[in-house]
Design a protein around this motif. Structure first.
Motif, PDB file in Angstrom:
ATOM      1  N   GLU A 111      13.584   5.849 -15.031  1.00  0.00           N
ATOM      2  CA  GLU A 111      13.723   6.908 -14.032  1.00  0.00           C
ATOM      3  C   GLU A 111      14.642   6.497 -12.879  1.00  0.00           C
ATOM      4  OE1 GLU A 111      10.411   8.858 -11.286  1.00  0.00           O
ATOM      5  OE2 GLU A 111       9.778   8.506 -13.356  1.00  0.00           O
ATOM      6  N   ILE A 112      14.529   5.263 -12.435  1.00  0.00           N
ATOM      7  CA  ILE A 112      15.298   4.827 -11.266  1.00  0.00           C
ATOM      8  C   ILE A 112      16.603   4.170 -11.662  1.00  0.00           C
ATOM      9  CG2 ILE A 112      15.269   3.208  -9.306  1.00  0.00           C
ATOM     10  CD1 ILE A 112      12.340   4.057  -8.922  1.00  0.00           C
ATOM     11  N   GLY A 113      16.578   3.274 -12.639  1.00  0.00           N
ATOM     12  CA  GLY A 113      17.823   2.759 -13.192  1.00  0.00           C
ATOM     13  C   GLY A 113      18.420   1.561 -12.474  1.00  0.00           C
ATOM     14  N   LEU A 114      17.834   1.147 -11.355  1.00  0.00           N
ATOM     15  CA  LEU A 114      18.264  -0.065 -10.648  1.00  0.00           C
ATOM     16  C   LEU A 114      17.046  -0.951 -10.502  1.00  0.00           C
ATOM     17  CD1 LEU A 114      20.256   1.263  -7.565  1.00  0.00           C
ATOM     18  CD2 LEU A 114      21.200   0.067  -9.535  1.00  0.00           C
ATOM     19  N   GLU A 115      17.227  -2.270 -10.518  1.00  0.00           N
ATOM     20  CA  GLU A 115      16.110  -3.180 -10.339  1.00  0.00           C
ATOM     21  C   GLU A 115      15.460  -2.973  -8.968  1.00  0.00           C
ATOM     22  OE1 GLU A 115      19.196  -3.973 -10.936  1.00  0.00           O
ATOM     23  OE2 GLU A 115      19.326  -5.096 -12.805  1.00  0.00           O
ATOM     24  N   SER A 116      14.250  -3.534  -8.846  1.00  0.00           N
ATOM     25  CA  SER A 116      13.480  -3.371  -7.618  1.00  0.00           C
ATOM     26  C   SER A 116      14.185  -3.995  -6.408  1.00  0.00           C
ATOM     27  CB  SER A 116      12.103  -4.009  -7.794  1.00  0.00           C
ATOM     28  OG  SER A 116      12.235  -5.377  -8.116  1.00  0.00           O
ATOM     29  N   THR A 117      13.887  -3.449  -5.245  1.00  0.00           N
ATOM     30  CA  THR A 117      14.294  -4.038  -3.960  1.00  0.00           C
ATOM     31  C   THR A 117      13.397  -5.253  -3.715  1.00  0.00           C
ATOM     32  OG1 THR A 117      14.895  -1.857  -3.133  1.00  0.00           O
ATOM     33  CG2 THR A 117      14.442  -3.557  -1.470  1.00  0.00           C
ATOM     34  N   ILE A 118      13.994  -6.394  -3.355  1.00  0.00           N
ATOM     35  CA  ILE A 118      13.187  -7.600  -3.115  1.00  0.00           C
ATOM     36  C   ILE A 118      13.134  -7.901  -1.616  1.00  0.00           C
ATOM     37  CG2 ILE A 118      12.832 -10.048  -3.641  1.00  0.00           C
ATOM     38  CD1 ILE A 118      14.361  -9.708  -6.204  1.00  0.00           C
TER      39      ILE A 118
ATOM     40  N   LEU B 133      15.792  -8.873   3.388  1.00  0.00           N
ATOM     41  CA  LEU B 133      16.174  -8.255   2.125  1.00  0.00           C
ATOM     42  C   LEU B 133      16.825  -9.325   1.257  1.00  0.00           C
ATOM     43  CD1 LEU B 133      16.602  -5.564   0.501  1.00  0.00           C
ATOM     44  CD2 LEU B 133      18.845  -5.431   1.596  1.00  0.00           C
ATOM     45  N   LEU B 134      16.191  -9.655   0.113  1.00  0.00           N
ATOM     46  CA  LEU B 134      16.802 -10.642  -0.790  1.00  0.00           C
ATOM     47  C   LEU B 134      17.643  -9.952  -1.856  1.00  0.00           C
ATOM     48  CD1 LEU B 134      14.054 -13.360  -1.341  1.00  0.00           C
ATOM     49  CD2 LEU B 134      15.544 -12.951   0.616  1.00  0.00           C
ATOM     50  N   ARG B 135      17.305  -8.702  -2.155  1.00  0.00           N
ATOM     51  CA  ARG B 135      18.108  -7.947  -3.125  1.00  0.00           C
ATOM     52  C   ARG B 135      17.941  -6.467  -2.839  1.00  0.00           C
ATOM     53  NH1 ARG B 135      16.660  -8.259  -9.501  1.00  0.00           N
ATOM     54  NH2 ARG B 135      14.887  -6.975  -8.864  1.00  0.00           N
ATOM     55  N   PRO B 136      19.027  -5.735  -2.576  1.00  0.00           N
ATOM     56  CA  PRO B 136      18.882  -4.285  -2.470  1.00  0.00           C
ATOM     57  C   PRO B 136      18.569  -3.726  -3.858  1.00  0.00           C
ATOM     58  CG  PRO B 136      21.213  -4.898  -2.364  1.00  0.00           C
ATOM     59  CD  PRO B 136      20.427  -6.177  -2.461  1.00  0.00           C
ATOM     60  N   GLY B 137      17.814  -2.656  -3.917  1.00  0.00           N
ATOM     61  CA  GLY B 137      17.426  -2.125  -5.228  1.00  0.00           C
ATOM     62  C   GLY B 137      16.940  -0.698  -5.130  1.00  0.00           C
TER      63      GLY B 137
ATOM     64  N   GLU C  81       0.827  -1.214   0.000  1.00  0.00           N
ATOM     65  CA  GLU C  81       0.000   0.000   0.000  1.00  0.00           C
ATOM     66  C   GLU C  81       0.859   1.260   0.000  1.00  0.00           C
ATOM     67  OE1 GLU C  81      -2.582  -0.796   3.316  1.00  0.00           O
ATOM     68  OE2 GLU C  81      -3.946  -2.004   2.077  1.00  0.00           O
ATOM     69  N   ALA C  82       1.999   1.193   0.677  1.00  0.00           N
ATOM     70  CA  ALA C  82       2.853   2.385   0.771  1.00  0.00           C
ATOM     71  C   ALA C  82       3.711   2.592  -0.476  1.00  0.00           C
ATOM     72  CB  ALA C  82       3.747   2.277   2.005  1.00  0.00           C
ATOM     73  N   PHE C  83       4.214   1.497  -1.050  1.00  0.00           N
ATOM     74  CA  PHE C  83       5.261   1.660  -2.068  1.00  0.00           C
ATOM     75  C   PHE C  83       4.858   1.243  -3.483  1.00  0.00           C
ATOM     76  CE2 PHE C  83       7.727   1.095   1.956  1.00  0.00           C
ATOM     77  CZ  PHE C  83       8.192   2.405   2.034  1.00  0.00           C
ATOM     78  N   TRP C  84       3.691   0.685  -3.673  1.00  0.00           N
ATOM     79  CA  TRP C  84       3.232   0.348  -5.028  1.00  0.00           C
ATOM     80  C   TRP C  84       2.329   1.444  -5.574  1.00  0.00           C
ATOM     81  CZ3 TRP C  84       1.516  -5.538  -4.838  1.00  0.00           C
ATOM     82  CH2 TRP C  84       2.656  -6.335  -4.782  1.00  0.00           C
ATOM     83  N   PRO C  85       2.335   1.756  -6.844  1.00  0.00           N
ATOM     84  CA  PRO C  85       3.311   1.246  -7.799  1.00  0.00           C
ATOM     85  C   PRO C  85       4.699   1.791  -7.486  1.00  0.00           C
ATOM     86  CG  PRO C  85       1.977   2.974  -8.804  1.00  0.00           C
ATOM     87  CD  PRO C  85       1.404   2.719  -7.453  1.00  0.00           C
ATOM     88  N   GLY C  86       5.712   0.939  -7.627  1.00  0.00           N
ATOM     89  CA  GLY C  86       7.060   1.387  -7.327  1.00  0.00           C
ATOM     90  C   GLY C  86       8.060   0.250  -7.298  1.00  0.00           C
ATOM     91  N   PRO C  87       9.338   0.594  -6.988  1.00  0.00           N
ATOM     92  CA  PRO C  87      10.455  -0.356  -7.159  1.00  0.00           C
ATOM     93  C   PRO C  87      10.601  -1.350  -6.009  1.00  0.00           C
ATOM     94  CG  PRO C  87      11.291   1.761  -6.441  1.00  0.00           C
ATOM     95  CD  PRO C  87       9.805   1.943  -6.609  1.00  0.00           C
ATOM     96  N   LEU C  88       9.515  -2.027  -5.665  1.00  0.00           N
ATOM     97  CA  LEU C  88       9.522  -3.012  -4.587  1.00  0.00           C
ATOM     98  C   LEU C  88       8.898  -4.305  -5.080  1.00  0.00           C
ATOM     99  CD1 LEU C  88       9.743  -3.858  -1.550  1.00  0.00           C
ATOM    100  CD2 LEU C  88       7.386  -3.031  -1.318  1.00  0.00           C
TER     101      LEU C  88
END
Ligand code: TXA
Ligand code: MG
Length: 324
Positions: A175-182, A192-196, A88-95
């Protein structure tokens, strides 16, 4: 060769063509705010197979399913309360959230590589409109040959996969240029499985819980895609360079010149003003530019390891890891 449609000029035609190609079970390269994705119908086994083939990706490495709204997400995964708050807080977005897959989910087992969980995210931008129109989740890894640098522009995708693809949607630089944080919530703990592209500090601030870091690169492979050598340019990579050797390509940060850089093949600064967002957005493009300079080695200056710097340093360490 792939057809390229600029979504800023012809949005309607872009959606129409993308949905037509996806309906035929063919992958389409689509822009997301993180990196460009190689997207296919997540419910169609043949379509998913084509993603693995095009990328040369090992089939034990599951794909992230992209949804356009919460209702679509709920049809395929089960949210725990913390994951729901994050969505709810971070979608849509890099998560990306790793969640238990519903029994009745129509996502094909090939997408999740047979796991009982599904990696799921709601992307920002034009890709979300495509998914909404298509009406089904899209499985999408980054649109690059497996093990190579992720694409942050349509031109990057074209150079790598253009000969194999039918359609690339171009929405300009990611816009962000790095894959999503997993993130995976397990027994009430956030892992945290992947910082992003989403700063872990924002997740900690929202939930009030600490996020547990992954073990050192390659120690355990929880997200099966997190193999140690990844994001690899053609050139060798030297990290934390204090100076530059003749003929090296230099990628630095923060606007500070390094000794010897006048003899470098090329000098690029990820963010002369020291802004990590800007650095993240430039990272993969500059790695490709440095590679294209023909230098045998790319030297990276020191990068701060906080905030988005954590994800940037993660990618650099993978780029520098021994190649398999
Ligand atoms: O920003 C992104 O996440 C981009 C854009 C296109 O959305 N996608 C992306 O996908 O980076 P890919 O395939 O390059 O990375 C997906 C990662 C892999 O490390 C994979 O192992 C992990 O997500 N993953 C996917 N499903 C998983 C699951 N069920 N459990 C654990 N890890 C999973
Ligand atoms: Mg990738």
């Amino acid at each position: 060769m792939a057809e390229i449609i600029d979504t800023r000029i012809e949005p309607d035609r872009a959606i129409e063509r993308a949905c037509a190609v996806l309906s035929e079970g063919e992958p389409v390269a689509i822009p997301t705010e993180t990196v460009y994705g190689l997207a296919a119908d997540a419910t169609n086994a043949d379509a998913i197979s084509r993603i693995y083939e095009m990328k040369g990706r090992p089939r034990f490495n599951p794909l992230i399913c992209h949804v356009s709204d919460m209702a679509m997400a709920e049809a395929h995964v089960i949210f725990d309360p913390i994951s729901r708050r994050l969505a709810e807080a971070f979608w849509p977005g890099p998560l990306t959230l790793i969640l238990p897959e519903r029994r009745e989910s129509t996502v094909h087992a090939l997408a999740s590589a047979g796991l009982e969980t599904l990696g799921i995210r709601m992307p920002e931008g034009f890709s979300r409109r495509v998914i909404s129109h298509f009406g089904r989740p899209l499985a999408a890894p980054s649109a690059n040959t497996s093990g190579r640098i992720s694409p942050t522009s349509a031109a990057h995708v074209e150079a790598d996969l253009g000969a194999k693809l039918r359609l690339i949607l171009d929405a300009g630089p990611a816009e962000i240029g790095l894959e999503s944080t997993i993130i995976k919530v397990e027994a009430g703990r956030l892992r945290l499985l992947r910082p992003g592209g989403l700063d872990v500090a924002e997740i900690e601030a929202l939930t009030g819980f600490p996020v547990q870091r992954p073990e050192a690169a390659g120690a355990t492979i929880e997200a099966p895609g997190m193999l140690a050598s990844h994001y690899a340019p053609g050139a060798a990579v030297r990290l934390n360079a204090e100076d530059v050797r003749k003929g090296e390509a230099l990628i630095r940060f923060g606007g500070k010149a390094l000794p010897g850089e006048s003899a470098a093949a090329i000098v690029l600064d990820l963010s002369p003003s020291g802004n990590l967002r800007e650095a993240a957005a430039n990272l993969f493009d500059y790695m490709k530019k440095a590679d294209a300079s023909g230098a045998a080695t790319i030297a990276f200056g020191r990068m701060p390891d906080e905030g988005l710097g954590e994800a940037i340093v993660d990618r650099l360490e993978r780029a520098a890891a021994p190649r398999v």
